[in-house]
Write an enzyme that holds these catalytic residues in place. Sequence first.
Site, PDB file in Angstrom:
ATOM      1  N   SER A 188      45.921  50.689  42.457  1.00  0.00           N
ATOM      2  CA  SER A 188      45.025  49.727  41.824  1.00  0.00           C
ATOM      3  C   SER A 188      43.623  50.339  41.691  1.00  0.00           C
ATOM      4  O   SER A 188      43.482  51.372  41.042  1.00  0.00           O
ATOM      5  CB  SER A 188      45.052  48.433  42.639  1.00  0.00           C
ATOM      6  OG  SER A 188      44.655  47.339  41.866  1.00  0.00           O
ATOM      7  N   ASP A 238      54.200  43.930  36.979  1.00  0.00           N
ATOM      8  CA  ASP A 238      52.780  43.946  37.383  1.00  0.00           C
ATOM      9  C   ASP A 238      51.945  43.231  36.311  1.00  0.00           C
ATOM     10  O   ASP A 238      51.910  43.652  35.163  1.00  0.00           O
ATOM     11  CB  ASP A 238      52.331  45.402  37.537  1.00  0.00           C
ATOM     12  CG  ASP A 238      50.945  45.546  38.156  1.00  0.00           C
ATOM     13  OD1 ASP A 238      50.126  44.613  38.040  1.00  0.00           O
ATOM     14  OD2 ASP A 238      50.691  46.605  38.750  1.00  0.00           O
ATOM     15  N   HIS A 241      52.405  43.481  41.204  1.00  0.00           N
ATOM     16  CA  HIS A 241      51.272  44.311  41.635  1.00  0.00           C
ATOM     17  C   HIS A 241      51.254  44.489  43.153  1.00  0.00           C
ATOM     18  O   HIS A 241      50.781  45.504  43.656  1.00  0.00           O
ATOM     19  CB  HIS A 241      49.954  43.699  41.156  1.00  0.00           C
ATOM     20  CG  HIS A 241      48.793  44.640  41.322  1.00  0.00           C
ATOM     21  ND1 HIS A 241      48.631  45.750  40.531  1.00  0.00           N
ATOM     22  CD2 HIS A 241      47.769  44.673  42.210  1.00  0.00           C
ATOM     23  CE1 HIS A 241      47.539  46.419  40.907  1.00  0.00           C
ATOM     24  NE2 HIS A 241      47.004  45.777  41.930  1.00  0.00           N
TER      25      HIS A 241
END
Lengths: 351, 351
Positions: B143, B297, B326
């Site tokens: 991320s 995601d 995610h």
Amino acid sequence: MRDTHLDEEAPVSAADPNLYLDLGPFPLASGHVLPEARLAYQTAGTLNAAKDNAVLLPHMYSGTADFMHAFIGEGRPLDPSRYFFVLPAQLGSGTSSSPSNTPPPYDRGSFPAVATSDDVRAQHRLVTEHLGIERLVMVSGWSMGGQQTLEWAVRYPEVVERAVPFAATLRNPDHCTVFCDLHTDALRSDPAWNGGSYERSSDVHVGLRRHAQAFALMGASSHMYRAEAWRELGFTSRDGFVQGFLQAYFLPMDPNDLLCQARKWRSSDVALEHGGDLAAAVARVTAKVTDVAFTGDLFFPPEDIRNDAALIPGATYEEIGSVWGHFTMFNLRAEDTAQIDAVYAKALADA
Amino acid sequence: MRDTHLDEEAPVSAADPNLYLDLGPFPLASGHVLPEARLAYQTAGTLNAAKDNAVLLPHMYSGTADFMHAFIGEGRPLDPSRYFFVLPAQLGSGTSSSPSNTPPPYDRGSFPAVATSDDVRAQHRLVTEHLGIERLVMVSGWSMGGQQTLEWAVRYPEVVERAVPFAATLRNPDHCTVFCDLHTDALRSDPAWNGGSYERSSDVHVGLRRHAQAFALMGASSHMYRAEAWRELGFTSRDGFVQGFLQAYFLPMDPNDLLCQARKWRSSDVALEHGGDLAAAVARVTAKVTDVAFTGDLFFPPEDIRNDAALIPGATYEEIGSVWGHFTMFNLRAEDTAQIDAVYAKALADA
């Protein structure tokens, strides 16, 4: 505040396209009785003498009966020269009994909870008692209109010949409930909301803007933003789209009306009055069901609708859509409308 | 407030696992100079004499250097008996210079904007000047840690041998920016936030809960809720999961620190210092890049990462993941960890 005792057949004014059915004291699924309830609706086309050409088109969250005219047109599958269309307004949407138009003590934030089944029972009275229609050629709607469509098919199988829900499920998906919790809290986060006791809905503009942001996130797909498809609507920036499309759409609305609808959406479940037994509920369906999903829909993902279609006796699953995801039904692209029309043409081919 | 003049090598206390590098006056991409900036970090394993066994693992939004230890283990691909791991803490994450630990006038809501490139420049000083490492075997993160990984590969190609970003893109996707706008506004919606001038972060608990709701919506997939995979974590209801997992995770955090990180996340773009020319930026990359997407995601959809991988010279695209979307990188399922380890094993096969 409008007078709830209106002539049933005449629009209140040249500016108001709605007809109103006075429902009298209306018992809600919650146990509350709504006194002097009324159902707003519109029509298109002409009911034939046999009364066997009627189609019911309930609308989506935040919409009005006006919206569903977008799917009706001469030469199109929903042709007003052939069918008689009944476009009911949701309870809570501002024209039918709603927080914004009901006198105390049921006004504003104190309006009782309304269930999808309440709308469908009110619409059933309109269709059968008031209009004298025994069978509907089709019930069809999008999103909350689709939830009502499915409730119709379960509750009144003897009336519904065809059910065509777009982007809706038998039971609100849990992820969609998390979304409802987010966008309703966004509205209530504005101190001006004040427990529903604001003076003017525009006082709650910060809450309405936050609520719009939630729909900017979930209404379209990530693909729409990647492709910058908002340019097709004339916007020149992403933020301009969020403000000029989503905020502009929601800002004129009444927060309590939206919250009333969202509560209904969040809890929608055709099995509610069947002890939670979804199989028992769907076993009642005799309509020919075309269950339509939109690719990339973040509210009602295709997988949920495919699962529903597998549960409903004889149902057909269709997946259409564009980068617009859940907003495919907004007719933002001519090809979206063409795909929707194609679904209607197929569903009505044997009508 | 901690003293920013700390011994560079010793943890401040037995309870603090971090080391600190004093960066002195640190010029930010925004033009601001952050006086007495510091970079917190942790290490694992031993740097060998040739200093050619170092791996850098930057962490994600809301995380700390602690988190990245989850991927390190004897006998696993990230083996501390073989590699020396450097785990830098993000600027804004509470241990490195952050709104919550910087004295006035740069404190709290007045902390200057930080860019992904600022973190990477600070980390580069740590790695090259402070630790004397010329080449990194790998940079990898999830991320925002993945955004930093990509920035490393573009900015310092002479240092990075392998780059393995998980769930991150070269340029923050527009849809993800709409999400950042939503979750940052959720934090700021709490009147107790008060422009960042609250007394205690716990005063802003309503904003932190709203922010948690946004992550409940987007962090996992719709499939996770459909499958009720939260039961695997010991919760007995969906709302119990939202409260017990998401709210519990975010409630102890500092809102200004989160806002600082989110602003960085929102604007992350490896082309920022290349006049917006993404092709020119990625042409600089010489690292072996493994670009990893998680199925489902909603922050960084596989399609965006696949597009990136096609742009980056010689990059390999991998898609793994579970119902956790995610959150796959949170190691909530043993098979998620196994898939991540398999990616690392493959990426490091020739190391």
